[in-house]
Scaffold this active site. Structure first.
Site: not given
Length: 344
Positions: A153-155, A158, A310
């Site tokens: 996932g994106c979070f 990061c 990001m």
């Protein structure tokens, strides 16, 4: 062929450096599908065989992704070609599992899923396919020999990139406190009250405080490096009033000096081409529209303070998926991903 039939190949897949990799995309009309198209159209080692979308079948991809006008004459298809080596699933959470349940994918076809359906180890298998968690900075060697990838996932990407070096040395000994803000594209393309322009513009709000779904995969990865890690990750996500990008600030108690902390992070990411560490100030314009993650490390008294930034659609989704594809097929990890930031 309709979408309930088996996807088969009629020739031998490339082994890295041979012929072009033949790619299929399912869910090509959304944000991550659009980013996947933008990367793969210009990738030196990829041919796009089909872009699947029932609702847009017969339309040019530039009818949906208007910036691609002049770059490609590809059209969306409601059918699935049998002539592919890798299949990207750019569909919603829950839909990837449904797709694989409804379609028999041939064993040689590598699947890279961008949903959350296969990220946790207890959910990583369906039929004969087993998914490896696709964070290169954690699992690069396993990705190189994997047949199927669960893209993070994106979070989760990061935040993990901000914490993995500490976990690698067993230094996450206390609670971690995190605040992070994501752009509106993180909510997907379907409209909701909190993604509509008139609500999001000039606005800021918290959502899923202490309960975000990405916490599970973050904890799983940290325990992979630091066995027995059981401290709280206090995560407060924010909806930002910008389109794309994530900025996360995190801190935890630490006895490291700033020089020691900086060296720890720089050493951990020394062999990873997209993650870069500094003690200087960083900002989103440096990384938006790239596959990079920038990490700033500082120490204040007995606390290590980390900022991680990001692009949620690239390093947090489609860019990382292509990075994983490069590793799986023996290509240069950075192939097709040397992208210019929006910084001026």
């Amino acid at each position: 062929m309709n979408n309930t039939e088996e996807i088969k190949s009629t020739s031998t897949p490339p082994s890295g450096g041979g012929g072009a990799i033949r790619a299929g995309i399912v869910g090509g009309a959304g944000y991550t599908g659009g980013e996947m198209l933008r990367i793969l159209i210009n990738h030196p080692n990829v041919d796009i065989i089909f872009v699947h979308s029932n609702s847009n079948a017969g339309n040019h991809v530039y009818d949906v992704h208007k910036d691609l006008f002049g770059d490609t004459d590809l059209k969306f298809s409601s059918e699935l070609s049998n002539n592919i080596d890798v299949l990207f699933l750019c569909v919603g959470h829950g839909d990837a599992r449904k797709f694989l349940e409804a379609n028999e994918i041939a064993d040689h076809v590598k699947v890279i899923d961008l949903s959350q359906d296969f990220r946790l180890s207890q959910n990583s298998t369906i039929k004969s396919k087993n998914f490896i968690y696709g964070l290169p900075e954690l699992n690069r060697d396993a990705i190189k020999v994997a047949d199927n990838i669960a893209n993070p996932g994106c979070f989760a990407t990061c935040l993990q990139l901000g914490l993995l070096p500490l976990a690698s040395k067993g230094l996450l000994e206390n609670e971690v406190h995190i605040t992070a803000t994501t752009g509106s594209t993180g909510a997907g393309q379907s409209l909701s009250p909190t993604s509509h322009f008139t609500w999001r513009n000039d606005n800021l709000s918290v959502y899923k405080a202490f309960s975000h779904q990405h916490l599970n995969e973050i904890g799983q990865s940290l325990r992979q490096l630091q066995i027995g890690f059981d401290k709280a990750i206090n995560f407060i996500p924010y909806r930002g009033d910008f389109t794309r990008g994530i900025i996360a600030s995190m801190y935890t108690e630490s006895n490291l000096t700033e020089a020691e902390a900086l060296k720890l992070y720089q050493d951990y990411y020394a062999e990873h081409p997209f993650t870069h560490v500094t003690n200087k100030d960083i900002d989103l314009k440096q990384i938006v529209n790239t596959n990079k993650c920038f990490i700033q490390v500082k120490v204040y008294d007995n606390k290590i303070f980390i900022i991680s930034i990001m692009d949620n659609l690239l390093k947090g989704a489609s860019g990382q998926a292509v990075q994983n594809m490069n590793l799986m097929f023996g290509l240069n990890e950075s192939a097709g991903l040397r992208l210019k930031a929006i910084g001026f």
